[in-house]
Design a protein around this motif. Structure first.
Motif, PDB file in Angstrom:
ATOM      1  N   SER A  23      38.722  43.658  32.165  1.00 43.55           N
ATOM      2  CA  SER A  23      39.725  44.232  33.082  1.00 43.55           C
ATOM      3  C   SER A  23      40.473  42.965  33.651  1.00 43.55           C
ATOM      4  N   ALA A  24      40.226  41.856  33.593  1.00 49.94           N
ATOM      5  CA  ALA A  24      40.973  40.755  34.118  1.00 49.94           C
ATOM      6  C   ALA A  24      41.751  40.064  33.278  1.00 49.94           C
ATOM      7  N   ARG A  26      38.740  50.705  31.179  1.00 47.22           N
ATOM      8  CA  ARG A  26      39.775  51.131  32.258  1.00 47.22           C
ATOM      9  C   ARG A  26      39.698  52.399  32.978  1.00 47.22           C
ATOM     10  N   ARG A  43      32.681  44.476  30.952  1.00 47.85           N
ATOM     11  CA  ARG A  43      33.818  45.483  31.424  1.00 47.85           C
ATOM     12  C   ARG A  43      34.541  44.573  32.259  1.00 47.85           C
ATOM     13  N   ARG A  44      34.237  44.081  33.320  1.00 52.37           N
ATOM     14  CA  ARG A  44      34.831  43.211  34.413  1.00 52.37           C
ATOM     15  C   ARG A  44      35.715  42.115  33.823  1.00 52.37           C
ATOM     16  N   GLN A  45      35.044  41.510  32.803  1.00 51.89           N
ATOM     17  CA  GLN A  45      35.851  40.352  32.047  1.00 51.89           C
ATOM     18  C   GLN A  45      36.971  40.886  31.364  1.00 51.89           C
ATOM     19  N   SER A  63      30.065  52.934  39.830  1.00 54.42           N
ATOM     20  CA  SER A  63      30.294  52.289  38.629  1.00 54.42           C
ATOM     21  C   SER A  63      29.294  52.996  37.667  1.00 54.42           C
ATOM     22  N   GLU A  81      35.499  54.007  39.635  1.00 56.55           N
ATOM     23  CA  GLU A  81      34.854  53.267  40.705  1.00 56.55           C
ATOM     24  C   GLU A  81      35.736  52.927  41.870  1.00 56.55           C
ATOM     25  N   ASP A 107      37.056  51.613  35.735  1.00 51.89           N
ATOM     26  CA  ASP A 107      37.738  50.825  36.931  1.00 51.89           C
ATOM     27  C   ASP A 107      38.414  51.815  37.828  1.00 51.89           C
ATOM     28  N   ASP A 146      28.297  45.766  32.107  1.00 53.25           N
ATOM     29  CA  ASP A 146      29.049  45.760  33.333  1.00 53.25           C
ATOM     30  C   ASP A 146      30.053  44.409  33.539  1.00 53.25           C
ATOM     31  N   ALA A 147      29.353  43.250  33.282  1.00 52.50           N
ATOM     32  CA  ALA A 147      29.836  41.984  33.136  1.00 52.50           C
ATOM     33  C   ALA A 147      31.169  42.150  32.234  1.00 52.50           C
ATOM     34  N   LYS A 167      45.615  43.944  31.105  1.00 50.00           N
ATOM     35  CA  LYS A 167      46.393  44.390  32.419  1.00 50.00           C
ATOM     36  C   LYS A 167      47.691  45.078  31.936  1.00 50.00           C
TER      37      LYS A 167
END
Length: 222
Positions: free
Chosen positions: A192-193, A164, A188-190, A176, A170, A167, A185-186, A198
């Motif tokens: 975050s969603a 977080r 991390r983004r997974q 990043s 960035e 995020d 990175d992949a 959230k």
């Protein structure tokens, strides 16, 4: 079902762990924030360490129990609530995941040190240490989308608060922290969603965190 109250602070990453565990297990709970700069007496009675999170468990018969320390709370939630397991079934794999949970706490410390660095020398040292941690993760991550594969688990909820921070950095700088590590990175983004990730913080969290960096005179806030 007992009534659960999570005593927290809006910025605490360890609170986020407990909140994510509860949200993943779809357990109803109340959340109460405390001012850690002016700790109320009732909070000091509950928390032997004077830290958050604290989970208060109120039974139907009126009795109550208290848990402190984030991973103790997460383990309790994991063991007492139905739903998908947060650990692998295999004993060795489960032990490995617990080891990576500890690694996650160390990574959180490096990330916090980097974010709060007040000069270039301190920031550079923390950047190097953080890169080493991310490099170690890059070597063990598989196809994903989560640390252990298809299922979200305890290692994921431990790293989600770390990512977080990435995020926010960035979003503010366009840089990043995980760009050199494509698997991280992949992942991390997974995370975050993920809805539970959230929902573990309020909508005001980014602004509160930026204000913290400004008060701390952090290099990133200048």
């Amino acid at each position: 079902m007992p009534t659960l109250t999570l005593v927290s602070h809006p910025l605490c990453p360890f609170v986020q762990r407990a909140a994510i565990a509860l949200l993943e297990k779809q357990v109803p709970f109340e959340r109460i924030d405390v001012d850690l700069q002016n700790k109320p007496d009732w909070f000091m009675t509950l928390s032997p360490t004077g830290k958050v999170p604290v989970l208060q468990i109120q039974e139907d018969d009126g009795t109550s129990q208290v848990l402190f320390e984030s991973m103790a709370i997460c383990e309790y939630v994991h063991e007492t609530q139905p739903g998908p397991s947060l650990y692998p079934a295999d004993p060795f794999a489960r032990a490995q995941h617990r080891a990576w949970v500890e690694f996650g706490t160390a990574t959180l410390g490096e990330a916090w040190g980097y974010l709060n660095a007040r000069d270039q020398a301190a920031a550079a040292a923390r950047t190097s240490s953080l890169a080493e941690k991310l490099g170690a993760l890059e070597k063990v991550l598989g196809a994903g989308p989560y640390f252990g594969g298809e299922g979200f688990g305890m290692v994921d909820l431990v790293f989600a608060p770390v990512f977080r921070y990435f995020d926010i950095v960035e979003g503010d700088t366009g840089t990043s922290c995980s760009a050199e590590f494509p698997k991280v990175d992949a992942w991390r983004r997974q995370l975050s969603a993920r809805p539970s990730v959230k929902a573990a913080v309020s909508k005001e969290y980014p602004g509160l965190f930026r204000a913290h960096l400004q008060r701390s005179n952090a290099l990133l806030a200048r």
